[in-house]
Design an enzyme around this catalytic site. Structure first.
Site, PDB file in Angstrom:
ATOM      1  CG  ASP A 149      -1.985   1.246   1.236  1.00  0.00           C
ATOM      2  OD1 ASP A 149      -2.019   1.690   0.161  1.00  0.00           O
ATOM      3  OD2 ASP A 149      -2.652   1.164   2.237  1.00  0.00           O
ATOM      4  CG  ASP A 351      -3.396   4.727  -3.012  1.00  0.00           C
ATOM      5  OD1 ASP A 351      -2.679   4.057  -2.297  1.00  0.00           O
ATOM      6  OD2 ASP A 351      -4.783   4.760  -2.817  1.00  0.00           O
TER       7      ASP A 351
END
Ligand SMILES: *[C@@H]1O[C@H](CO)[C@@H](O)[C@H](O)[C@H]1NC(C)=O
Ligand SMILES: *[C@@H]1O[C@H](CO)[C@@H](O)[C@H](O)[C@H]1NC(C)=O
Ligand SMILES: *[C@@H]1O[C@H](CO)[C@@H](O)[C@H](O)[C@H]1NC(C)=O
Ligand SMILES: *[C@@H]1O[C@H](CO)[C@@H](O)[C@H](O)[C@H]1NC(C)=O
Length: 473
Positions: A149, A351
Site C-alpha cells: 500500500d 496510490d
C-alpha cells in the site's frame, strides 16, 4: 508497421469506426493503432498461475501477486473472494478516507482512539487494496504476506495474543517467539511521532506505546508499537524496523497478515529503509490475476529502458502522499478537450491501494463521453456501484476498445494496458474502469487497475515518478 496495422484495423472496422479511424490518420499518439482488438474470452480471469519470466533477481526485489488470483497463497478461500460490488464499495470507503485525510489537516484527530465509535464490520469481506508481498519478520524469520500500500505509512501485522484478529492464511506472528522483538515505550520519541503519522494520538499500556490506525470507516488496527528485524531479501535486513504489533484488527485485510506501508511518512518502509535505498523503489502490478509482478527497493529494479519521469515534488500540506500532475487524457488517439486546470487545481495522487482511478468530474465526463461514443454500437447495460459505463459483450468473439493514454507533466505519455481500461465480473457486464469524484475540488487518484503492467518508479528524494510500459512481462 504501425500504419499498416492501423490501416488493416480501420479496414475491418468500416461499419463501426470509420470516422474515428480516418480522423486519426496522421496524428495517432504513440504512433500506432488507436484501438485494442480484444478477444472477449480473454476478459475472463484465468485460474492458472503463470508467473512473470522477467529476471529481476536483484537485491531488494519482492514478488507481487493479486490477493485473489491463482498466484496468491492466500487464495485458498476462493469461495469467500469478494464480488466486484463489494470491491467497489470498499474502494469507495478507502477513497472517502483518503479525501478526508487530504482535505483536513493531517494531524486533526478524526478518530478518537475508541473502538466503540467504529461500526462493527469485522465479518465484511476484503476489498481494496488487493496486492500482496511477502516479507520476513523476526528471529527466527517468519514469512508474512502483507497488503502492498503506497497510500499508507505504518506497517503492521496481526500479533499474538490477539484480542480481536480476523482470519489470516499464515500462522499469526508471535512476538514472544522472536528474540529480536522489543516493545517501544510511551516515552520514546517514536511514540509521540505517531499522532502526525496516523492522525491518532497514541495510547499507553503500562509502559508500552499503543498505536491505532483507521482506514476508511470499516478497517482498523490497534496494538503495540515495536522494534523488530525486517528481512526483505536475504541481503536486505533491517534490525530495528518500527512496526505495529496489532492485537485488535478488523476490516478489509482478511487472508493477509497485515499491511506494508509505502507512503512517505516517517514510519513507512520507504522512510525506514532510506539509508540503504535512498527512498527509491519501483513496482509492477500484474495485469491478470494469473501473473506476478515485482516490488524492488533501491535503484536497478526496473529493467525497461523506456522509463519516463514526471515531477512529483513533496506536497507540504500532505507530504505522505505521492502527487502527480495529469495534463490530459488521450482516447482512441484523440486528446480530450479538458482544460489543464481541471486536473491541476485539486491535484492527483498515485496510490497502489485504490482500485479504480478517480478523476475530477469534468475530466471523467469527457472520458466517458468519448468512450461511449467509441462503443456506441455495443449494447450498454446498467452500471454497477461507482461504474456507470458498462456493456454486454456476451454475443461477441472480439470487441474494439479505444486505447487510453494519460499525459503527465513533463511530456510523459503513459498508455494504459487493456486491463487498465475495463473491469467486470462477467461478459454481460464489462465496465469502463474509471469513476468521477463528486466534487471538482476533490483530489484525483490514479489507482491500481490503471497501473497494471506499468513499471512505476518512485524516486521520492528526487521528487519524481517514472512510468514505463510492459513492466511485468
Ligand atoms: C534468482 O536467484 C536465486 C538465488 O541466487 C537463484 O536460485 C534463482 O535461480 C534466480 N532466478 C532467476 C530467475 O534468475
Ligand atoms: C509489550 O508490552 C505489552 C503491554 O505492556 C506486554 O503485554 C508485552 O508482554 C510486552 N512484550 C514484550 C516482549 O516485552
Ligand atoms: C442488443 O440488445 C438488443 C435489445 O435488447 C438485442 O435484441 C440484441 O440482440 C443485443 N445485441 C447484442 C449483440 O447483444
Ligand atoms: C436495469 O435497471 C432497471 C431499473 O433499475 C431495471 O428495471 C432492469 O431490470 C435492470 N436491467 C438489468 C439487466 O439488470
Amino acid at each position: 508497421m504501425a500504419t499498416a496495422i492501423s490501416f488493416v484495423l480501420c479496414g475491418l472496422l468500416v461499419s463501426f469506426h470509420l470516422i474515428l479511424c480516418s480522423k486519426n490518420e496522421g496524428f495517432a499518439f504513440g504512433g500506432g493503432q488507436t484501438f485494442h482488438t480484444v478477444q472477449v474470452s480473454s476478459l475472463l480471469p484465468s485460474s492458472v498461475c503463470s508467473p512473470s519470466t522477467k529476471d529481476r533477481n536483484k537485491s531488494g526485489s519482492l514478488k507481487v501477486v493479486h490477493r485473489h488470483g491463482p498466484c496468491s497463497q492466500l487464495n485458498q478461500d476462493r469461495a469467500n473472494a469478494p464480488t466486484l460490488t463489494q470491491i467497489l464499495s470498499d474502494d469507495q470507503s478507502r477513497v472517502n478516507s483518503i479525501q478526508h485525510r487530504l482535505g483536513f489537516n493531517e494531524a486533526q484527530n478524526y478518530f478518537h482512539g475508541s473502538q466503540a465509535t467504529l461500526p462493527d464490520r469485522s465479518s465484511s469481506t476484503i476489498g481494496s487494496p488487493n496486492y500482496i508481498v511477502t516479507i520476513g519478520l523476526g528471529s527466527p524469520k517468519r514469512d508474512l504476506s502483507l497488503i502492498f500500500d503506497t497510500g499508507s505509512g505504518i506497517t503492521w501485522t496481526q500479533c499474538l495474543p490477539c484480542k480481536k484478529c480476523y482470519k489470516q492464511q499464515e500462522p499469526t506472528y508471535d512476538p514472544s517467539a522472536s528474540n529480536s522483538y522489543r516493545n517501544i515505550t510511551c516515552k520514546a520519541p517514536q511514540c509521540s511521532q505517531l499522532t502526525s503519522a496516523t492522525g491518532i494520538s497514541p495510547g499507553c499500556a503500562t509502559t508500552t506505546c499503543v498505536y491505532g490506525i483507521q482506514y476508511g470507516d470499516s478497517s482498523s488496527s490497534v496494538g503495540f508499537l515495536g522494534f523488530e528485524k525486517l528481512t526483505l531479501t536475504p541481503k536486505d535486513v533491517f534490525p530495528n524496523f518500527i512496526f505495529g504489533c496489532g492485537i485488535s484488527n478488523r476490516g478489509l485485510f482478511s487472508g493477509s497478515a497485515g499491511l506494508l506501508g509505502l507512503d512517505n511518512d516517517p514510519f513507512s518502509v520507504v522512510s525506514q529503509t532510506a539509508s540503504k535505498y535512498g527512498k527509491y523503489f519501483s513496482y509492477c502490478l500484474p495485469s491478470q490475476s494469473s501473473s506476478t509482478g515485482t516490488l524492488t527497493f533501491g535503484k536497478g529494479g526496473t529493467t525497461s529502458k523506456n522509463i519516463k519521469f514526471t515531477p512529483s515534488p513533496v506536497n507540504p500540506k500532505n507530504p505522505q502522499f505521492y502527487f502527480v500532475d495529469i495534463n490530459g487524457i488521450i482516447v482512441g488517439g484523440k486528446k480530450l478537450p479538458i482544460s489543464k486546470s481541471v486536473f491541476k487545481t485539486p491535484g492527483t495522487i498515485i496510490d497502489s491501494g485504490t482500485v479504480i482511478t478517480r478523476l475530477q468530474p469534468e475530466a471523467y465526463a469527457a472520458l466517458r463521453k468519448s468512450f461511449r461514443e467509441a462503443l456506441k454500437d455495443y449494447n450498454m447495460t446498467n452500471g454497477t456501484s461507482i461504474l456507470d459505463t458498462c456493456y454486454d459483450f456476451t454475443n461477441y468473439d472480439t470487441v474494439q476498445i479505444p486505447k487510453i493514454s494519460f499525459l503527465f507533466a513533463g511530456g510523459v505519455e503513459v498508455p494504459l494496458d487493456l486491463a487498465g481500461i475495463l473491469i467486470g465480473s462477467s461478459l454481460s457486464q464489462v465496465c469502463l474502469a474509471f469513476a468521477g469524484n463528486s466534487k471538482a475540488s476533490s483530489v484525483g487518484i490514479f489507482g491500481n487497475v490503471q497501473q497494471q503492467t506499468l513499471d512505476v518508479v518512485h524516486d521520492v528524494d528526487g521528487g519524481k515518478i517514472g512510468f514505463g510500459t510492459a513492466g511485468c512481462s
